[in-house]
Design an enzyme around this catalytic site. Structure first.
Site, PDB file in Angstrom:
ATOM      1  N   GLY A  82      10.174   4.960  39.150  1.00 15.20           N
ATOM      2  CA  GLY A  82       9.285   5.429  40.214  1.00 15.20           C
ATOM      3  C   GLY A  82       9.983   6.414  41.135  1.00 15.20           C
ATOM      4  O   GLY A  82       9.475   7.485  41.411  1.00 15.20           O
ATOM      5  N   PHE A  83      11.142   5.996  41.679  1.00 10.39           N
ATOM      6  CA  PHE A  83      11.989   6.855  42.524  1.00 10.39           C
ATOM      7  C   PHE A  83      11.276   7.321  43.785  1.00 10.39           C
ATOM      8  O   PHE A  83      11.682   8.296  44.412  1.00 10.39           O
ATOM      9  CB  PHE A  83      12.506   8.063  41.735  1.00 10.39           C
ATOM     10  CG  PHE A  83      12.998   7.736  40.362  1.00 10.39           C
ATOM     11  CD1 PHE A  83      13.928   6.722  40.181  1.00 10.39           C
ATOM     12  CD2 PHE A  83      12.540   8.405  39.254  1.00 10.39           C
ATOM     13  CE1 PHE A  83      14.385   6.385  38.910  1.00 10.39           C
ATOM     14  CE2 PHE A  83      12.987   8.089  37.980  1.00 10.39           C
ATOM     15  CZ  PHE A  83      13.906   7.075  37.813  1.00 10.39           C
ATOM     16  N   ILE A 309      11.395  -2.063  39.395  1.00 11.70           N
ATOM     17  CA  ILE A 309      11.250  -0.667  38.963  1.00 11.70           C
ATOM     18  C   ILE A 309      12.498  -0.187  38.227  1.00 11.70           C
ATOM     19  O   ILE A 309      12.783   1.002  38.166  1.00 11.70           O
ATOM     20  CB  ILE A 309      10.930   0.248  40.163  1.00 11.70           C
ATOM     21  CG1 ILE A 309      12.022   0.178  41.228  1.00 11.70           C
ATOM     22  CG2 ILE A 309       9.580  -0.108  40.762  1.00 11.70           C
ATOM     23  CD1 ILE A 309      11.847   1.170  42.367  1.00 11.70           C
ATOM     24  N   ASN A 452      24.951  -9.146  41.535  1.00  8.32           N
ATOM     25  CA  ASN A 452      25.188  -8.994  40.100  1.00  8.32           C
ATOM     26  C   ASN A 452      25.938  -7.688  39.882  1.00  8.32           C
ATOM     27  O   ASN A 452      25.356  -6.612  39.992  1.00  8.32           O
ATOM     28  CB  ASN A 452      23.860  -8.991  39.330  1.00  8.32           C
ATOM     29  CG  ASN A 452      24.047  -8.958  37.827  1.00  8.32           C
ATOM     30  OD1 ASN A 452      24.746  -8.103  37.289  1.00  8.32           O
ATOM     31  ND2 ASN A 452      23.415  -9.900  37.125  1.00  8.32           N
ATOM     32  N   THR A 455      24.251  -5.045  37.246  1.00 10.47           N
ATOM     33  CA  THR A 455      23.042  -4.329  37.671  1.00 10.47           C
ATOM     34  C   THR A 455      23.318  -3.469  38.899  1.00 10.47           C
ATOM     35  O   THR A 455      22.744  -2.393  39.049  1.00 10.47           O
ATOM     36  CB  THR A 455      21.895  -5.315  37.972  1.00 10.47           C
ATOM     37  OG1 THR A 455      22.295  -6.242  38.989  1.00 10.47           O
ATOM     38  CG2 THR A 455      21.496  -6.089  36.726  1.00 10.47           C
ATOM     39  N   GLU A 526      19.723   3.051  46.624  1.00 10.07           N
ATOM     40  CA  GLU A 526      19.678   4.465  46.976  1.00 10.07           C
ATOM     41  C   GLU A 526      20.983   5.040  47.499  1.00 10.07           C
ATOM     42  O   GLU A 526      21.162   6.259  47.513  1.00 10.07           O
ATOM     43  CB  GLU A 526      18.562   4.687  48.017  1.00 10.07           C
ATOM     44  CG  GLU A 526      17.183   4.502  47.414  1.00 10.07           C
ATOM     45  CD  GLU A 526      16.105   4.223  48.444  1.00 10.07           C
ATOM     46  OE1 GLU A 526      15.313   5.142  48.738  1.00 10.07           O
ATOM     47  OE2 GLU A 526      16.027   3.079  48.936  1.00 10.07           O
TER      48      GLU A 526
END
Length: 564
Positions: A82-83, A309, A452, A455, A526
């Site tokens: 999506g961003f 997302i 994590n 990720t 981000e």
């Protein structure tokens, strides 16, 4: 938007920089285009939508249809990127439901990639003017950041370039302004780290220019202007390990200790340059609720309306609950992205982890308490001596359902909550053909506790690659006569591919921010983007002796530039 503090200094002992920096329009181009499927059943509609926020989409669609929100169900179990382009609401989401109601049959409305350029937003181009003053030792005495950005005739979003300028460096005189012009263009929208990303390009390039003017190491200049507290809000940081990011990142990269003049490093015919930049991003949180369903067979289901997302929410939710309840990970199912599930905020602004994990922790606490209560009521042995399924069986229950909620930022306004980091970059430039390659990247980051590592590192690397594309490739523009967006497809709009991406070393300090939440964890989706384009531009200067104040840095720009 205007912020002013202090008086602009003058004097012979001051070193000044005053330059203009430009970033182009950028397109989100997620792998999965936006698509909506609407199906009515009586007076209720189910909408399968590629959205970052199911609850926001539900409310928007319900208002458009003029029906109660409970008559609209939005499902977005999986989102293929999506961003920010799927963060806000767009006409096609409600339009599919309107058409399906009129036709009395299911309708699928899918945007083409060209459609998305005009119907799901973009990052607008910017022009930014930065002025800096410092003494001969590099201590900033004044900082001015003036941005000129467009928006559409009806939209309200604009690129807030000065956000990091407000908080990143301590200076007695600060001026931040945004001049927003309404134009006949498609509406811009948030795009991964909106504001901070283009703004950091201008600010961090200007800091590099000041360091060069002072014949000072760029890293040392930033250390000398470290803000020990939030200089804009005048609050203490909840946690700020930026100086340690400078140290750890610099050591891992092999950053030189003194001033290294440009055009002094080569590898064969290639010019080699080093560049660095600071990154920072806010750490917000909003209220959220998580539901746990435990069956007599021992299976556990986690439910919340949050979307994944690509950030790993499925994984970290299951991991967190498994750890809290000592429950087998393989016996846990996670259901996300459905408005029939408990409330959760839209995925964006790096807030999902900090919003949802505390709610999950409270749900786990409630489940433990309920199991203990049932064990005491229906058996002599405590719950710790028997399986949860056995406890339910003894109580005659097929399923136990509990919920836990988090309050977001309520009651924690006394401090400033941010994540910080430093990017270090090496580039190699072939001046004869204008080719620039990023050959090495080290990023050291303070994002609180890392839930994590795999990720989390994936998120940071993805953001870094975004910054690489911004620096060297990405640019959309309006046709000069037809005013259509040029580059509305993946053939003409260049983005980094595997061959463009070097080794990326991500270093997490992994220092819990205990003032923020019980996990000490902040969002990090981000923070990898801001500062990266500046670090690359600064490295390009260091290699060539040529300043690149407009992005992207193309081969033509390298060949056509002159040292200075």
């Amino acid at each position: 938007m205007q912020v002013e503090r202090g008086t602009w200094p003058s004097g012979a002992t001051e070193t000044a920089i005053c330059e203009t920096y430009r970033t182009p329009m950028q397109l989100h181009h997620p792998m999965e285009p936006s698509a909506t499927v609407a199906h009515w059943d009586g007076d209720a509609v189910t909408v399968h939508d590629s959205t970052q926020g199911t609850m926001a989409a539900r409310d928007y669609i319900a208002r458009s249809l003029k029906v109660p929100a409970e008559k609209v169900r939005v499902v977005a179990a999986y989102v293929g990127g999506g961003f920010g382009g799927k963060n806000q609401m767009w006409p096609h989401q409600a339009l599919a439901a309107h058409i399906a109601r009129a036709l009395k049959q299911p309708v699928r409305l899918q945007l083409t990639r060209a459609d998305m350029a005009v119907a799901s937003g973009h990052r607008s181009g910017t022009e930014q003017r930065i002025a800096l003053r410092s003494d001969r030792d590099g201590a900033l005495s004044a900082l001015r950041h003036v941005s000129y950005v467009p928006t559409s005739m009806r939209g309200n979003f604009f690129e807030p370039c000065g956000l990091n300028t407000l908080i990143l460096y301590d200076t007695p005189a600060l001026e931040v302004r945004h001049h927003v012009a309404r134009k006949n263009i498609p509406s811009p929208t948030p795009f991964r780290a909106p504001g901070e990303t283009p703004g950091s390009f201008a600010l961090e390039c200007a800091m590099d220019e000041l360091a060069f003017r002072l014949r000072m190491n760029p890293l040392e200049l930033r250390r000398r202007n470290f803000a020990a507290e939030d200089p804009y809000h005048r609050r203490q940081w909840s946690s700020n390990q930026l100086l340690e990011c400078y140290r750890r990142g610099g050591e891992a990269f092999g950053w030189p200790g003194g001033f290294v003049p440009p055009r002094t490093m080569r590898d064969g015919e290639a010019l080699v340059g080093y560049g660095m930049a600071t990154t920072a991003y806010p750490a917000p949180a909003l209220p959220a609720t998580v539901r746990l369903r435990l069956t007599v067979a021992g299976s556990l289901t986690i439910e919340t309306s949050a979307t994944d997302i690509g950030t790993g929410m499925y994984t970290i939710l299951a991991q967190t609950v498994a750890d809290a309840l000592d429950h087998p990970f393989d016996d846990i199912a996670v259901r996300l992205g459905d408005t029939t599930l408990p409330l959760a905020p839209t995925a964006g602004r790096s807030k999902s982890t900090a919003s949802i994990l505390p709610a999950a922790a409270r749900a786990c606490k409630e489940l433990r308490a309920r199991l203990e209560e049932l064990a005491c009521r229906h058996a002599a042995s405590p719950a710790s001596n028997r399986s949860p399924g056995a406890t339910l069986e003894a109580a005659g229950l097929d399923e136990l359902v509990v919920e836990g909620s988090s309050a977001g930022m309520t009651g924690v306004k006394d401090r400033s909550y941010y994540s910080f980091g430093a990017h270090f970059v090496e580039v190699r430039v072939d001046e004869a053909i204008g080719r620039i390659r990023v050959s090495r990247i080290v990023s050291a980051l303070d994002c609180g506790r890392i839930i994590n590592p795999k990720t989390a590192a994936s998120q940071i690397k993805g953001g870094i690659i975004f910054g690489l594309g911004m620096a060297l490739m990405e640019a959309a523009e309006f046709h000069p006569t037809h005013h259509r967006i040029v580059g509305d497809n993946l053939a003409d709009y260049a983005v980094p591919v595997n061959a463009d991406v070097p080794d990326i070393d991500v270093i997490f300090l992994d220092t819990p921010d205990d003032a923020f939440n019980e996990f000490g964890a902040r969002g990090l989706g981000e923070i990898g983007v801001p500062g990266m384009a500046a670090a690359i531009a600064n490295a390009a200067f260091h290699a060539t002796g040529r300043r690149f104040r407009s992005l992207p840095i193309t081969p033509a720009a390298i060949v056509g530039a002159r040292p200075g």
